[in-house]
Design a protein around this motif. Structure first.
Motif, PDB file in Angstrom:
ATOM      1  N   LYS A 185       0.833  -1.197   0.000  1.00 49.39           N
ATOM      2  CA  LYS A 185       0.000   0.000   0.000  1.00 49.39           C
ATOM      3  C   LYS A 185       0.867   1.246   0.000  1.00 49.39           C
ATOM      4  O   LYS A 185       1.827   1.348   0.757  1.00 49.39           O
ATOM      5  N   TYR A 186       0.540   2.188  -0.867  1.00 49.11           N
ATOM      6  CA  TYR A 186       1.287   3.438  -0.940  1.00 49.11           C
ATOM      7  C   TYR A 186       0.762   4.415   0.109  1.00 49.11           C
ATOM      8  O   TYR A 186      -0.437   4.539   0.304  1.00 49.11           O
ATOM      9  N   ASP A 187       1.656   5.123   0.775  1.00 43.96           N
ATOM     10  CA  ASP A 187       1.269   6.106   1.789  1.00 43.96           C
ATOM     11  C   ASP A 187       1.130   7.477   1.131  1.00 43.96           C
ATOM     12  O   ASP A 187       2.113   8.192   0.940  1.00 43.96           O
ATOM     13  N   PHE A 188      -0.089   7.830   0.769  1.00 42.93           N
ATOM     14  CA  PHE A 188      -0.326   9.093   0.068  1.00 42.93           C
ATOM     15  C   PHE A 188      -0.117  10.312   0.968  1.00 42.93           C
ATOM     16  O   PHE A 188      -0.037  11.433   0.463  1.00 42.93           O
ATOM     17  N   LYS A 189      -0.028  10.097   2.260  1.00 43.08           N
ATOM     18  CA  LYS A 189       0.259  11.220   3.161  1.00 43.08           C
ATOM     19  C   LYS A 189       1.665  11.764   2.941  1.00 43.08           C
ATOM     20  O   LYS A 189       1.969  12.892   3.346  1.00 43.08           O
ATOM     21  N   THR A 190       2.523  10.980   2.308  1.00 46.60           N
ATOM     22  CA  THR A 190       3.888  11.442   2.046  1.00 46.60           C
ATOM     23  C   THR A 190       3.951  12.445   0.894  1.00 46.60           C
ATOM     24  O   THR A 190       4.977  13.086   0.687  1.00 46.60           O
ATOM     25  N   ILE A 191       2.859  12.567   0.133  1.00 45.50           N
ATOM     26  CA  ILE A 191       2.790  13.582  -0.925  1.00 45.50           C
ATOM     27  C   ILE A 191       2.118  14.801  -0.316  1.00 45.50           C
ATOM     28  O   ILE A 191       0.887  14.893  -0.237  1.00 45.50           O
TER      29      ILE A 191
END
Length: 206
Positions: A185-191
């Motif tokens: 799962k990609y952590d979109f909070k890092t963008i």
């Protein structure tokens, strides 16, 4: 902060397909699918590959739907999915919820997904995420963010549309990584720009 000050999140289609930044330019003569040259669909596929693909020097294979950058000049005049059709993004499930009218637009566009169709999510017309719409009949894997669309099919009766949740996934590796069922799962909070746009506009799903 008034409503007029909130980030305006929309989804655009680029005016023209943007070539991936991955790999290197293909400088030698490249014959992608010689044996099926007489098939009209393969001729079109070859044309797209010749125009937009780049070369992976490690595998000596082409990269067609790789990562790419976009700026405001790349955006179509009008959004594909308007601000009032973006409902929320769930940072736990990576699902973007759109309204019924947005879902209908996506259903109408699905024939374009055969060769993958680029999208650009923006905040006040500033790109905050790029990716691809991808369908079950798409002919190349994606090395970037993508939405796999599997609702409906060619020739099927148009359904009654409701709000729809679209999972945004990410593949950075290869064809093998793309077809894995247990993707990380990609952590979109890092963008930061992506996260802040949904947070400030009150569109983080609960």
């Amino acid at each position: 902060m008034t409503n007029s000050d909130l980030p305006k999140i929309e989804i655009y289609l680029p005016k023209e397909r943007i070539k991936t930044k991955d790999g290197v330019e293909i400088t030698r003569e490249w014959n992608f699918i010689e044996s099926t040259r007489t098939d009209s669909s393969m001729i079109h596929s070859n044309k797209l590959l010749r125009e937009f693909a780049r070369l992976d020097t490690v595998t000596d294979n082409y990269i067609y739907a790789g990562s790419y950058n976009a700026d405001e000049d790349d955006l179509d005049i009008n959004p594909f999915i308007y601000e009032n059709e973006i409902i929320s993004f769930d940072f736990e499930t990576s699902e973007l919820e759109i309204s019924a009218s947005g879902a209908e637009k996506l259903w109408n566009l699905q024939e374009d997904f055969i060769y993958s169709r680029q999208f650009i999510i923006t905040a006040d017309r500033k790109p905050i995420l790029t990716g691809y719409f991808y369908g079950i009949l798409s002919s190349s894997y994606v090395n970037h963010f993508y939405i796999f669309y599997e609702n409906g099919g060619f020739g099927e009766k148009k359904p009654v549309f409701e709000n729809e949740k679209l999972r945004i996934e990410y593949n950075s590796k290869s064809m093998k990584g793309f077809f894995k069922t247990d993707k990380e799962k990609y952590d979109f909070k890092t963008i930061a720009e992506f996260y802040n746009a949904f947070k400030l506009s009150g569109r983080i799903a609960e």
